[in-house]
Write an enzyme that holds these catalytic residues in place. Structure first.
Site, short mmCIF file in Angstrom:
data_model
loop_
_atom_site.label_atom_id
_atom_site.label_comp_id
_atom_site.label_asym_id
_atom_site.label_seq_id
_atom_site.Cartn_x
_atom_site.Cartn_y
_atom_site.Cartn_z
N GLU A 1 -62.09 -4.36 6.19
CA GLU A 1 -60.82 -3.84 5.66
C GLU A 1 -59.73 -4.44 6.53
OE1 GLU A 1 -60.61 -2.07 3.02
OE2 GLU A 1 -62.65 -1.29 2.78
N CYS B 1 -51.66 -0.66 6.33
CA CYS B 1 -52.08 -1.92 5.72
C CYS B 1 -51.70 -1.98 4.25
CB CYS B 1 -53.58 -2.09 5.90
SG CYS B 1 -54.46 -0.61 5.43
#
Ligand code: NAD
Length: 496
Positions: A262, A296
């Protein structure tokens, strides 16, 4: 006010090896800072190979017994962890705000979100996928089952100190895998508090010793290299920056480890000419400013149709300027500090370079004088194509606004990135929304929505944002191997 006084008095600061919290054998510690004041709030054990190898030994010992527990029993443990985090939510939120900086209300939100992964995967633990089919040629039956991959190393970032770890630990435990967690150096305290929850719940349910270890260390690269070279480790799951993710994938090759990555994002936010501007302005604010922009999934670049750009930018900039910087524990603070002085200076440099190349500052633009590492909410326009601020993840309360003519151009600009984690778009028509949903390249697309993270949804990216999914029914698959068992035909009336 001396904020460290707000820390729970029994906050653990050692290494969690199974149920024990202990100092590092070396006796070494590292400081954890409050980014809103720059002062040290705790000294935490700095683990080295003595600890991480002991953790892997313990995980390997726990593996078979834990995998043999009935799914319902494993689910009960996860449910108890959910309940205990929820019961201690205020402690978690306070510790999180002190070490990471976000306002208390946002920390409370992360605690609820992070705990939900245990509830979700408690429910998934009893629904592990599988199937039985007759083979197409009629030779027999094909049973497809799942087995746990084995011991997992989970490496997590500082921006969501609880949730980035719970969405790895919960599915791993649900699947039957033990876990070694390496929290970020900046924010180990939230995870060490979670260790206290594990110790309490695991003792109550008598789970195998060593099921979860939490290993704070300043030697991240050394640790991952050593553990990944040990063939007993079977999986690395990482949330963090793309360069470190690439390095871990390279390192995973020798032992052919499972990997989930990720990584970074550079989310576009597209506003169509027919968007409801009230909703679009509010959506852009939330997509940018949640977690102070240190997410993010944070909107990094706004693209707005030229016909509505003037009004949108004016209203959006006014909302940005209304944020109030301050210590996250103080009433009325809506924007916390940047995590470190280094990150703050990196953001300032991105803005300075864009301005030198012709960008205009609509609001903000500067660091706030200390103490702490605060930055003004900032909006830039007239940013030249190719500027670093458009191609790099900003990770702060700063955003660019660029105009386009027609959705085709808007989508082309939005997709002009090597990343592909999240994308957002607002349109008031079915045609516009459908076009945007189909054409924006990202693992997650929010249409007239800014809050896309959900334990029930598969979180993850494409391209340089990585691979693998966390949450949803997909999340548990990351911790399972597929096992196919071939059996003969069973004929009615015949005993095999
Ligand atoms: P980072 O990559 O510097 O660090 C992440 C973790 O990796 C930390 O625990 C760190 O100690 C560890 N680490 C650093 N170097 C390592 C190495 N060589 N070997 C092993 N471990 C190492 O990232 P960060 O600055 O902590 O976090 C910010 C980044 O995380 C941003 O790029 C952000 O987009 C990304 N992020 C991604 C997601 C997602 O789900 N895609 C979520 C949150 C954050």
């Amino acid at each position: 006010m001396i904020y460290p006084d707000s820390l729970p008095h029994d906050l653990p600061t050692g290494v969690w090896l199974g149920l024990d919290n202990r100092p590092a054998a070396s006796g070494e510690t590292f400081p954890v800072e409050d980014p809103a004041t720059g002062s040290v709030i705790a000294e935490v054990a700095d683990a080295d190979s003595a600890e991480w190898n002991a953790a892997l030994d313990a995980a390997v010992t726990a593996q078979d017994e834990w995998a043999a527990w009935a799914p319902r029993r494993r689910a009960d443990v996860l449910s108890a962890i959910f309940a205990e985090i929820t019961r201690r939510a205020e402690d978690f939120a306070t510790v999180m705000t002190l070490e990471m900086g976000k306002p208390l209300a946002e920390s409370r939100g992360e605690v609820a979100y992070g705990a939900e992964y245990f509830r979700w995967f408690a429910e998934e633990a009893v629904r592990l996928p599988g199937r039985v089919n007759q083979s197409p040629g009629g030779l027999g039956y094909m049973s497809v089952t799942r087995t746990p991959v084995g011991p997992v190393l989970a490496i997590t970032p500082w921006n969501f100190p609880l949730a980035m770890a719970t969405r790895k630990i919960a599915p791993a435990l649900a699947a039957g895998c033990p876990v070694l967690v390496k929290p970020a150096m900046e924010t180990p305290l939230t995870m060490l508090l979670l260790g206290q929850v594990f110790a309490e719940v695991f003792a109550r349910f008598d789970v195998p010793a060593g099921l979860v270890s939490i290993i704070p260390t300043t030697r991240a690269a050394e640790m991952s290299a050593e553990l990944m070279a040990d063939p007993r480790l079977r999986k690395v799951t990482f949330t963090g920056s793309t360069p470190v993710g690439r390095q871990l994938v390279r390192q995973s090759a020798d032992n052919l480890l499972h990997t989930s990555m990720e990584l970074g994002g550079n989310a576009p936010f597209v506003v169509a000419a027919d968007a409801d501007l009230d909703q679009a302005v509010e959506g852009a604010i939330m997509a940018k400013m949640r977690n102070g922009g240190e997410a993010c999934t944070a909107a990094n670049r706004i693209y707005v149709d030229a016909t509505v750009a003037g009004e949108f930018t004016e209203r959006f900039a006014a909302r940005m300027a209304s944020y109030r910087t301050g210590h996250g524990l103080e009433e009325g603070s809506t924007l916390g500090p940047i995590i470190t002085a280094k990150q703050r200076d990196r953001i300032a440099a991105l803005i300075d370079a864009a301005v030198t190349d012709g960008a205009t500052i609509v609001t903000g633009g500067h660091a706030v004088d200390g103490p702490g590492y605060f930055f003004e909410p900032t909006v830039l326009t007239d940013v030249p194509a190719g500027a670093d601020i458009l191609t790099q993840e900003i990770f702060g309360p700063v955003i660019t606004v660029t105009t386009f003519s027609g959705l085709e151009e808007g989508v082309r600009l939005a997709n002009d990135t090597e990343f592909g984690l999240a994308a957002y778009a607002f349109s008031g028509s079915f045609e516009g929304a459908s076009y945007l949903a189909a054409n924006l390249n990202a693992g997650m697309v929010g249409i007239n929505r800014f809050a896309i993270s959900d334990p029930g949804a598969p979180f993850g990216g494409i391209g340089q944002s990585g691979f693998g999914r966390e949450g949803g029914v997909e999340g548990i698959e990351e911790y399972l191997d597929v096992k196919y068992i071939a059996t003969p035909n069973i004929e009615k009336g015949h005993l095999l």
